[in-house]
Design an enzyme around this catalytic site. Structure first.
Site, PDB file in Angstrom:
ATOM      1  N   LYS A 115       0.758  -1.192  -0.210  1.00 26.81           N
ATOM      2  CA  LYS A 115       0.049   0.029   0.075  1.00 26.81           C
ATOM      3  C   LYS A 115       0.804   1.334  -0.014  1.00 26.81           C
ATOM      4  CE  LYS A 115      -4.417  -1.807   0.944  1.00 26.81           C
ATOM      5  NZ  LYS A 115      -5.395  -1.981   1.924  1.00 26.81           N
ATOM      6  N   ARG A 172      -4.236  -9.668   4.624  1.00 27.82           N
ATOM      7  CA  ARG A 172      -4.360  -9.868   3.186  1.00 27.82           C
ATOM      8  C   ARG A 172      -3.263  -9.571   2.297  1.00 27.82           C
ATOM      9  NH1 ARG A 172      -6.257  -6.538  -0.847  1.00 27.82           N
ATOM     10  NH2 ARG A 172      -7.994  -7.438  -2.058  1.00 27.82           N
TER      11      ARG A 172
HETATM   12  N1  HH2 Z   1      -7.561  -3.618   0.347  1.00 24.26           N
HETATM   13  C1  HH2 Z   1      -7.799  -3.823  -1.062  1.00 24.26           C
HETATM   14  C2  HH2 Z   1      -8.841  -4.273  -1.296  1.00 24.26           C
HETATM   15  N2  HH2 Z   1      -9.731  -4.959  -0.507  1.00 24.26           N
HETATM   16  N3  HH2 Z   1     -10.054  -5.798   1.786  1.00 24.26           N
HETATM   17  C3  HH2 Z   1      -9.793  -5.697   2.896  1.00 24.26           C
HETATM   18  N4  HH2 Z   1     -10.514  -6.551   3.744  1.00 24.26           N
HETATM   19  N5  HH2 Z   1      -8.641  -5.063   3.613  1.00 24.26           N
HETATM   20  C4  HH2 Z   1      -8.090  -4.294   2.800  1.00 24.26           C
HETATM   21  O1  HH2 Z   1      -7.206  -3.566   3.221  1.00 24.26           O
HETATM   22  C5  HH2 Z   1      -8.201  -4.257   1.165  1.00 24.26           C
HETATM   23  C6  HH2 Z   1      -9.380  -4.926   0.860  1.00 24.26           C
HETATM   24  C7  HH2 Z   1      -6.812  -2.985  -1.850  1.00 24.26           C
HETATM   25  O2  HH2 Z   1      -5.879  -3.769  -2.394  1.00 24.26           O
HETATM   26  P1  HH2 Z   1      -5.886  -4.433  -3.866  1.00 24.26           P
HETATM   27  O3  HH2 Z   1      -7.228  -5.364  -4.019  1.00 24.26           O
HETATM   28  O4  HH2 Z   1      -4.733  -5.235  -3.889  1.00 24.26           O
HETATM   29  O5  HH2 Z   1      -6.011  -3.214  -4.690  1.00 24.26           O
HETATM   30  P2  HH2 Z   1      -7.133  -2.759  -5.837  1.00 24.26           P
HETATM   31  O6  HH2 Z   1      -8.527  -2.369  -5.113  1.00 24.26           O
HETATM   32  O7  HH2 Z   1      -6.547  -1.561  -6.722  1.00 24.26           O
HETATM   33  O8  HH2 Z   1      -7.458  -3.980  -6.919  1.00 24.26           O
END
Ligand code: HH2
Length: 265
Positions: A204, A238
């Site tokens: 992040k 996660r």
């Molecule tokens: N962060 C993201 C997405 N989903 N869910 C939970 N429970 N907690 C988190 O911190 C969280 C989440 C963002 O990360 P990512 O899915 O890798 O990125 P993007 O939303 O750009 O696909």
């Protein structure tokens, strides 16, 4: 919890742009590397992201969820804010809904309750398009706890199994660097909600702000943040980098003797 994003625009650079076969291969590898849960998403919720139409989001995640949950029943989660996508995913075999909008929509609660699914209630201030525009709190821990408590009560009131509710303070979702650091420092306080605590720190931007690294070089910072989170009471982390995180947790656990579970299944 390993992350699979079938998106063209995820912030971390891991998005699969529609390659279902590769997504399933990666998901199975995550299980083999020690992930307990694989979380499948079809919409980026990075700061500034535009929403994806429901049909498109479903099209991205459902085939992956079908295959992964056939291979690992009970271990697949869908990362969505949309009740329609969640419902299709639960019919396709998912057993957990990871809702980054924190059950704002009562229809989402009904879907989770009807399917007797588990749910991660994540805190997000505002919505992805605007959430990083000067986020403010009176007391970041207390404000997030109260918001989570409100949604836990709503979920339990509409029939979600209290033992299947998890909470996540939502690192980076309407939070400044200082907010994110305070959340990690005081993570244990969220245990007062009486639910398992999930945390997503992997790659992040707060890590980039501290180290100057772009997302693809944030592994070292991500591992440090994951271990701090676990030591401060996180139950589930996660992550994008499953084998590296499993190794880091295993070594930390050998020293600390917490009984953190990372064995391969
Ligand atoms: N962060 C993201 C997405 N989903 N869910 C939970 N429970 N907690 C988190 O911190 C969280 C989440 C963002 O990360 P990512 O899915 O890798 O990125 P993007 O939303 O750009 O696909």
């Amino acid at each position: 919890m390993g992350v699979i994003n079938n998106t063209p625009d995820s912030f971390s650079g891991d998005g699969l742009r529609g390659d279902v076969h590769e997504a399933v291969r990666r998901g199975l590898q995550m299980f083999a590397d020690g992930a307990d849960i694989v979380d499948v998403g079809g919409e980026s919720t990075r700061p500034g992201a535009e929403p994806v139409p429901v049909e498109e989001e479903s099209r991205r995640v459902i085939p992956i969820i079908e295959e992964l949950s056939e291979a690992r029943p009970g271990r697949v989660s869908v990362d969505t804010r949309r009740p329609g996508v969640a419902e299709a995913a639960l019919f396709a075999g998912a057993s957990m809904v990871n809702d980054v909008s924190g059950l704002r929509d009562d229809r989402m609660i009904e879907v989770v309750a009807e399917h007797e699914a588990a749910v991660v209630i994540m805190h997000m201030k505002g919505e992805p398009r605007t959430m990083q525009v000067r986020p403010r709190y009176r007391d970041v821990i207390r404000d997030i706890s109260e918001a989570l408590e409100d949604r836990i009560a709503a979920a339990e009131g509409l029939g979600v199994n209290p033992r299947k509710i998890l909470v996540d303070p939502g690192i980076g979702f309407g939070k400044t660097l200082e907010h994110n650091l305070e959340i990690l420092a005081r993570l244990r306080e969220f245990r007062a909600l009486g639910k398992p605590v999930v945390i997503g720190v992997s790659r992040k931007s707060f890590i980039g702000k501290l180290t100057g690294d772009p997302p693809e070089k944030r592994l070292g910072g991500s591992l440090a943040a994951a271990l701090v989170a676990m030591q401060h009471g996180a139950d589930i982390v996660r992550v994008h980098d499953v084998p590296e995180t499993v190794r880091a947790i295993r070594v930390a656990d050998a020293v600390l003797g917490k009984g953190w579970r990372t064995e391969r299944r």
